[in-house]
Design a protein around this motif. Sequence first.
Motif, PDB file in Angstrom:
ATOM      1  N   TYR B 147     -90.586 -39.014 -33.066  1.00  0.00           N
ATOM      2  CA  TYR B 147     -90.028 -40.207 -33.722  1.00  0.00           C
ATOM      3  C   TYR B 147     -90.985 -41.397 -33.737  1.00  0.00           C
ATOM      4  O   TYR B 147     -91.845 -41.540 -32.863  1.00  0.00           O
ATOM      5  CB  TYR B 147     -88.718 -40.609 -33.042  1.00  0.00           C
ATOM      6  N   TYR B 183     -84.414 -47.028 -39.346  1.00  0.00           N
ATOM      7  CA  TYR B 183     -83.929 -45.652 -39.198  1.00  0.00           C
ATOM      8  C   TYR B 183     -83.729 -44.984 -40.553  1.00  0.00           C
ATOM      9  O   TYR B 183     -83.295 -45.630 -41.514  1.00  0.00           O
ATOM     10  CB  TYR B 183     -82.605 -45.609 -38.429  1.00  0.00           C
ATOM     11  N   GLU B 184     -84.012 -43.692 -40.572  1.00  0.00           N
ATOM     12  CA  GLU B 184     -83.814 -42.921 -41.810  1.00  0.00           C
ATOM     13  C   GLU B 184     -82.855 -41.757 -41.582  1.00  0.00           C
ATOM     14  O   GLU B 184     -82.252 -41.258 -42.529  1.00  0.00           O
ATOM     15  CB  GLU B 184     -85.165 -42.368 -42.302  1.00  0.00           C
ATOM     16  N   LYS B 209     -86.404 -42.185 -36.893  1.00  0.00           N
ATOM     17  CA  LYS B 209     -87.285 -42.098 -38.059  1.00  0.00           C
ATOM     18  C   LYS B 209     -88.412 -41.173 -37.623  1.00  0.00           C
ATOM     19  O   LYS B 209     -89.138 -41.479 -36.663  1.00  0.00           O
ATOM     20  CB  LYS B 209     -87.823 -43.469 -38.448  1.00  0.00           C
TER      21      LYS B 209
END
Lengths: 85, 326
Positions: B147, B183-184, B209
Amino acid sequence: MTEQEKHILHYSFLALGLSVLSVFFVLFRFDTRAQLILAALGSLYYVLWGIIHHALEKRLNRLTIFEYILFGALVFLLIFSVLSL
Amino acid sequence: MAPLLLLASNGAIIFLMSKTLPNHKEYSFKHHFVPHPHHKTRATLLSHSAIFTYLLGIVLIFGSFRLISKTFPGVLGYASDITTQDLLNLTNQKRLESGLTELRINSALSSAAKRKAEDMFKEGYWSHISPSGTEPWDFILRENYDYVYAGENLAKNFNTSKDVVQAWVNSSSHKENIMNKNYEEIGFAVVNGVLDGYETTLVVQMFGKSRTGSYVASAKDENKILESVATVLEDTGLVPDPKNEPIQKQIVIENPVVQPTVDIATASKAIGLVFVIYIVVLLLLDIWYSKRHSIFKLTGHSLAHLSFLMITLVGMLLMMMPGKIL
């Protein structure tokens, strides 16, 4: 102190004790174990209050003690049963 | 016309015929609910034997609840209407309302969330960091999710997905996670088990992410992940070695959580509440009737009992409030 004043004083102690325990019950509303301890303390406090109050009123007898113990046990058992399920 | 015998002070028996004097000693149906003026006792439903019976009744009812929930979990058991699909939809709905992009479900993050929930049950803690010092990031990294940004929200003992997400949004620090534009991807786990001796539903929400891009390629994969993350702890198997298995295979389709006909927690609280109200009503009747008919009973104080029961009633209502977030 008149009988009525004594009565008010005794009930004030009951209200104060139960209120303090209620505040802690709210504060520990997510902690089941703490709530159980508070419920046990509350019941014990209530039984003791009943005994002391009736003793001071010179009206204490075995049946009265038994009655307060029954009510204390009833409330504790109820809270315990609900919390543990 | 009823004959009446009276014993005079000199020992003579006086015989009277009376049409009017009632037989005070008899209990009638109403004395189940109100005090007896002659015997100076409480209503029979508040007598010592009645309260003792209630105590036994409580033990029996709640004991049978435990037994039934174990024998017939489909009838009486622990139910929560929390689904990962709803959690995802509601979380994304909040993000869209704030003009942010939707988060994609990620299998590695969901797996990490599940492992975290299982670890909390296994080690008996409720915290972002375990007693042995394991951090949320450790669970994420173990799932080979490299991440750039990561975050975690926790919730326990809520009944609905809506309550969970709303509680998070109401808390500034949790909202920060939900509304974080960095964040994705997102992962969820809803796990039932026993924490500190009590049945608990834990919800773990993990954000991230990835440095290397998403693992989820299609809507089909997304559905598969969402189906797999709601689980009962008893189903937990061995943790697969992330080094030996591809990420997608780490999520195993678990047995579906059994949704009982009656939720044991709601049923027990409702029964408790109704019972307390029942005793409160009897005590109120006792106070009112005793005052109205000037009945001085040689018992404990109904007002004291009433105060104690009212406090209990508040406590019972408090116990019905939804859970906690972290």
